[in-house]
Each structure stands twice: as C-alpha cells, then as structure tokens.
Design a protein around this motif. Structure first.
Motif, PDB file in Angstrom:
ATOM      1  N   ALA A   1       0.829  -1.210   0.000  1.00 51.11           N
ATOM      2  CA  ALA A   1       0.000   0.000   0.000  1.00 51.11           C
ATOM      3  C   ALA A   1       0.861   1.257   0.000  1.00 51.11           C
ATOM      4  O   ALA A   1       0.566   2.233  -0.705  1.00 51.11           O
ATOM      5  CB  ALA A   1      -0.931  -0.012   1.202  1.00 51.11           C
ATOM      6  N   SER A   2       1.931   1.264   0.775  1.00 51.57           N
ATOM      7  CA  SER A   2       2.843   2.415   0.822  1.00 51.57           C
ATOM      8  C   SER A   2       3.488   2.652  -0.541  1.00 51.57           C
ATOM      9  O   SER A   2       3.574   3.790  -1.025  1.00 51.57           O
ATOM     10  CB  SER A   2       3.929   2.187   1.877  1.00 51.57           C
TER      11      SER A   2
ATOM     12  N   ALA B   1      -7.967  -5.834   4.115  1.00 56.15           N
ATOM     13  CA  ALA B   1      -7.305  -4.973   5.092  1.00 56.15           C
ATOM     14  C   ALA B   1      -7.578  -3.519   4.742  1.00 56.15           C
ATOM     15  O   ALA B   1      -7.512  -3.123   3.572  1.00 56.15           O
ATOM     16  CB  ALA B   1      -5.801  -5.233   5.094  1.00 56.15           C
ATOM     17  N   ASN B   2      -7.910  -2.710   5.761  1.00 57.79           N
ATOM     18  CA  ASN B   2      -8.069  -1.275   5.598  1.00 57.79           C
ATOM     19  C   ASN B   2      -6.915  -0.585   6.317  1.00 57.79           C
ATOM     20  O   ASN B   2      -6.755  -0.741   7.529  1.00 57.79           O
ATOM     21  CB  ASN B   2      -9.401  -0.800   6.183  1.00 57.79           C
ATOM     22  N   ILE B   3      -6.139   0.167   5.574  1.00 54.46           N
ATOM     23  CA  ILE B   3      -4.942   0.813   6.116  1.00 54.46           C
ATOM     24  C   ILE B   3      -5.093   2.318   5.941  1.00 54.46           C
ATOM     25  O   ILE B   3      -5.306   2.796   4.816  1.00 54.46           O
ATOM     26  CB  ILE B   3      -3.670   0.336   5.406  1.00 54.46           C
ATOM     27  N   THR B   4      -5.006   3.064   7.043  1.00 57.44           N
ATOM     28  CA  THR B   4      -5.120   4.512   6.982  1.00 57.44           C
ATOM     29  C   THR B   4      -3.730   5.136   6.955  1.00 57.44           C
ATOM     30  O   THR B   4      -2.874   4.798   7.776  1.00 57.44           O
ATOM     31  CB  THR B   4      -5.913   5.055   8.176  1.00 57.44           C
ATOM     32  N   PHE B   5      -3.534   6.043   6.006  1.00 59.75           N
ATOM     33  CA  PHE B   5      -2.285   6.780   5.868  1.00 59.75           C
ATOM     34  C   PHE B   5      -2.549   8.261   6.125  1.00 59.75           C
ATOM     35  O   PHE B   5      -3.635   8.760   5.834  1.00 59.75           O
ATOM     36  CB  PHE B   5      -1.706   6.622   4.457  1.00 59.75           C
TER      37      PHE B   5
ATOM     38  N   GLU C   1      -5.032  15.212   6.793  1.00 66.02           N
ATOM     39  CA  GLU C   1      -4.672  14.796   5.440  1.00 66.02           C
ATOM     40  C   GLU C   1      -4.515  13.281   5.408  1.00 66.02           C
ATOM     41  O   GLU C   1      -3.412  12.751   5.467  1.00 66.02           O
ATOM     42  CB  GLU C   1      -3.363  15.474   5.000  1.00 66.02           C
ATOM     43  N   LYS C   2      -5.625  12.587   5.335  1.00 70.84           N
ATOM     44  CA  LYS C   2      -5.550  11.118   5.403  1.00 70.84           C
ATOM     45  C   LYS C   2      -6.167  10.458   4.177  1.00 70.84           C
ATOM     46  O   LYS C   2      -7.049  10.997   3.510  1.00 70.84           O
ATOM     47  CB  LYS C   2      -6.229  10.606   6.669  1.00 70.84           C
ATOM     48  N   ILE C   3      -5.676   9.266   3.909  1.00 68.86           N
ATOM     49  CA  ILE C   3      -6.176   8.403   2.831  1.00 68.86           C
ATOM     50  C   ILE C   3      -6.367   7.009   3.411  1.00 68.86           C
ATOM     51  O   ILE C   3      -5.490   6.495   4.106  1.00 68.86           O
ATOM     52  CB  ILE C   3      -5.187   8.329   1.648  1.00 68.86           C
ATOM     53  N   THR C   4      -7.504   6.397   3.119  1.00 68.10           N
ATOM     54  CA  THR C   4      -7.752   5.025   3.564  1.00 68.10           C
ATOM     55  C   THR C   4      -7.631   4.087   2.374  1.00 68.10           C
ATOM     56  O   THR C   4      -8.324   4.261   1.365  1.00 68.10           O
ATOM     57  CB  THR C   4      -9.151   4.887   4.195  1.00 68.10           C
ATOM     58  N   VAL C   5      -6.735   3.129   2.492  1.00 65.66           N
ATOM     59  CA  VAL C   5      -6.455   2.185   1.410  1.00 65.66           C
ATOM     60  C   VAL C   5      -7.031   0.821   1.770  1.00 65.66           C
ATOM     61  O   VAL C   5      -6.915   0.367   2.910  1.00 65.66           O
ATOM     62  CB  VAL C   5      -4.934   2.057   1.182  1.00 65.66           C
TER      63      VAL C   5
END
Length: 460
Positions: free
Chosen positions: A310-311, A334-338, A350-354
């Motif tokens: 994801a990164s 999987a839900n990963i928040t950045f 400033e977030k994005i959920t992948v």
C-alpha cells in the motif's frame, strides 16, 4: 340406488360442512386477533407520541429556564456558565430525540429542529472549552439573551398546542391521515400548532454561532476546492493516466449535473465488462476514490506485506510522504489509513484510507476526499511549547506506553492543534491519548482495536 348414493354422500357433505364451519371460525378468530393486535399497536404508538410530546413541552420549559440562568449570573461566573451550558446541551439533546419520535413527516418542523441542533452544538462547544482563559464574549452573551427570548415564545406556543390537544382529546395517530382526509393541514390543531411554531422560528433573527459551530454544519468538502471545473474528456485522460489503460476502455458519467455537488465517475472496462471505477471532483478533476472490482481470494499475505504494498502504491500514484497510522483487518481484506508526515509530525486531517486484498496484498481501492481538500491549502505546523517528557507526565501512571509521536489533529472545537500522541495499554484495552503540546491538556482519547496498535517505534 338413491339410498346408496345418500349413504355415501351424506357423511362427505357433513365433513365438508364441519370443515367449512371450523375454517370460518378460525378465520373469524384470526381476524379478531389481528384486529386486537392492530388496536394494541395503535394504543402503544399513541401513548408513545403523547409521552414524547409532553416530554418535549417540559424540556422546552427547562431550556428556557437554563438559558435564563446563564444570562442572570455575572459575566465572570465561568463555573456557572459552564454548568448552565452543559444543562442546555443535555436538554436540547433530549428535545431533539423527542422531536424525532413524533409523526412530523406530514408537517414542516425543520426550522425548529435546526435551531435545537445549532443550540446543542453551541452549548457543547462552549462548555467544553476553558472558560477561565476564553470566557463568553459579547456576541455569545447576546446570542444567549436572544435565545432566552425565543425559547420563551416557543415554550408558550408548545403549551398552547398541549392545552388544545388535551381539551379536544385529540389523537396523534390521526396526524398521519389528517392531510389526506381533510381540506388541508390548517384543519388539524396539532399540525397547525407545529406549523405556527416552525414559522415563528423561521422568522427569528439569524444568529452568528461562531466558526466552531459553523464548521460542524459546513463540513469540509471537495466542492469547496478553489480550482477551475474540468470536463468529461479531461476526466477520461486523468483516469487513463491513473490506470495506465487506453482512453478507449474508459467511460465517464457526470453526477449531480448542474448542482454544487457535481462530480464524475470514470469506469474502466475490459471486453465490455466493468473492472474498476474512479470518482473525480468536477473542480480540478481530483481523484477522490478508486475501486477495483476483482474478486478477492483466500488470505495469503501478511499484514506487513499489505502495508508495504500500500505504501509503495501511494508513492507510485503521486501521494508522497504518506505514513501508515492504523491497520484494520476483516476476513481477506485490510483497511490501512495513511496520513501525511511533515518532519516528525503526522497530519491527521490529510488522510487516505487504502483497501487491500490479502490474497496477494495488492491495493483494490482507496478513499482520499479528506486528503484532496486538506492538502489543497498551505498549513503551518506550530512548534511544541512542551517537551515529550512534560507531556508524558500528564498520563495516568498505570498507562503502559508503547510508542509516542507528534500529531496535528482537529479537536472537538474544530481547531487544529499540535499534540503528542501516546499509544499504549491500560485496563486491558489499547488507547491513543492526545496531549496538547502547548497546554498539556488531554485533547482526545481513542480506544482502538489490537490490529490498530502500532508496534513500539513504528507507525503500524
């Protein structure tokens, strides 16, 4: 011959008649039972409506009283102001709940509901702030005086409706059918009474609730982007560049055409079959969500693999400087928040959920509307007045810290504040505690799942 036929038919006819009688009796009993059940439900609904209305009338009286208390004390009575405003918040919350229990679908009451909602938000936001350092200002005191006058009139009107309901023995269950069975809503006392209240509220002077309350109703949205609008052809080019596929495989549809909420959806096709969708803002053509329609197989990838993929995906797609801050796993997804990281500070707005498929760890979608709006303007990161050691001293001595980092968050007053984020365990649960880096006050506390807890010295 006739005698033989009679001997055969008589018992048959008798059985048929007995069966018909039994069937008729059962049908009659079922109708009675249904009727009794319907009547019972009607009585229960009527009792609930009456209770909600009387409670609403009572709480409007209490609201008027608490507003009066707030303006009766000295301007420097911060403790009493806080107590009165907390009571106002509690009462308005109960009143809103009671309004929602009434059959108001057939009569307008939106302006009154809106006033209660704004008053509730104002009372809460004001009471939780430090009134010793930021007391009620002249505008807020003026608002309280206006609200006190308005609430007295609303309370009086509610009492008038209540008196008419009692004197005429009116039923709330009739409200639902009144508009269709009569010449108009004015013929119904209850509907007429609530319309009168709502009309008066509509004509009240509009109050300036302040930026903290306004921000609740003026949610950050991609529609606020100060960018020129783009057309469908530009969206098609953007989608082709993002997916690496030819424009011929992409179709674009405009949503909410002619409205302030207009956006575009681009769909990627493979042999006439849709395989992915992308949502874009009309202003600026910014990508706000992506969804891959592929079927995700059984779980094979690890958490670390999913985070790494994801990164790399975000970096490759033009989102640099994003740090994973939370991880949640459900089945084979999987839900990963950045969030953006600048220096040593995590910028949570400033977030994005992948979303990743754990069959191979690859990204199958993401949501980035928060990032699109928040990243569109310059943000100055303040310096911390307190060091981490001083902030740590504010934690419960039993809190077992596993990591800490600086974080910019939006607090309950809708203000961005720099905090020290401490992750750890207490009472058998995992928490994130945010300590204001200027004041040392706890800004917020979050209880999180095990899968969200970053390992010591890492972010996920």
């Amino acid at each position: 011959m006739y005698r033989r036929l009679s001997t055969v038919m008589f018992p048959i006819v008798t059985l048929i008649m007995i069966g018909a009688f039994v069937w008729g009796y059962r049908e009659s009993q079922m109708r009675k039972e249904v009727s009794l059940q319907a009547n019972s439900m009607s009585i229960k609904a009527e009792n609930q409506y009456q209770r909600a209305f009387h409670d609403l009338s009572f709480h409007m009286d209490q609201l008027h009283s608490q507003l009066g208390n707030a303006i009766a004390v000295h301007n420097t009575s911060h403790a009493m102001h806080r107590k009165c405003l907390m009571n106002v918040w509690r009462i308005t919350s109960e009143a809103q709940n009671e309004v929602n229990q009434l059959p108001l679908n057939v009569m307008p009451f939106n302006h009154a509901k809106d006033l209660l909602s704004h008053l509730s938000a104002f009372a809460y936001q004001t009471s939780v702030r430090d009134l010793d350092h930021e007391p009620l200002n002249e505008k807020e005191l003026s608002n309280l005086k206006t609200l006190y006058t308005n609430s007295r009139e609303i309370s009086k009107n509610m009492h008038e409706v209540r008196q008419k309901v009692l004197s005429k023995n009116l039923r709330w269950m009739d409200v639902d059918t009144a508009p269709g069975s009569q010449t108009g809503p004015k013929d119904n006392t209850i509907i007429d009474g609530f319309q009168t209240v709502d009309k008066k509220v509509e004509n009240y002077k509009e109050l300036d609730w302040g930026p903290s309350v306004a921000s609740i109703y003026d949610k950050r949205s991609v529609k606020k982007l100060s960018l020129p609008a783009v057309n469908a052809e530009q969206i098609k080019r953007n989608a082709a560049e993002f997916t690496g596929k030819p424009e011929s495989q992409i179709r674009v549809h405009e949503n909410g055409k002619g409205t302030e909420w207009a956006s575009y959806t681009a769909t990627l096709y493979n042999k006439q079959k849709p395989v992915a969708t992308m949502d874009y803002t009309k202003k600026g053509g910014k990508l706000i969500s992506y969804h891959d329609m592929r079927t995700v197989g059984p779980k094979k990838s690890t958490r670390n693999e999913a985070v790494r993929y994801a990164s790399e995906y975000l970096q490759r797609k033009g989102y640099p400087g994003m740090k994973p801050v939370s991880y949640d796993e459900s089945g084979n997804l999987a839900n990963i928040t950045f969030a953006t990281q600048k220096g040593d500070v995590i910028i949570y707005p400033e977030k994005i959920t992948v979303r990743s498929g754990l069959d191979n760890g690859q990204v199958i979608g993401f949501q980035s509307s928060d990032y699109v709006y928040e990243h569109s303007h310059l943000r100055r990161i303040p310096k911390a007045k307190l060091d981490v050691k001083t902030a740590r001293a504010k934690l419960n001595p039993e809190f077992r810290e596993t990591y800490h980092r600086k974080a910019l968050i939006e607090n309950e007053l809708s203000k961005e504040v720099l905090c020290y984020e401490f992750g750890g365990k207490i009472n058998g649960s995992i928490y994130r505690i945010y300590i204001n880096a200027d004041t040392g006050m706890e800004e917020t506390i979050e209880q999180v799942k095990d899968s969200d807890e970053p390992a010591s010295g890492s972010n996920v």
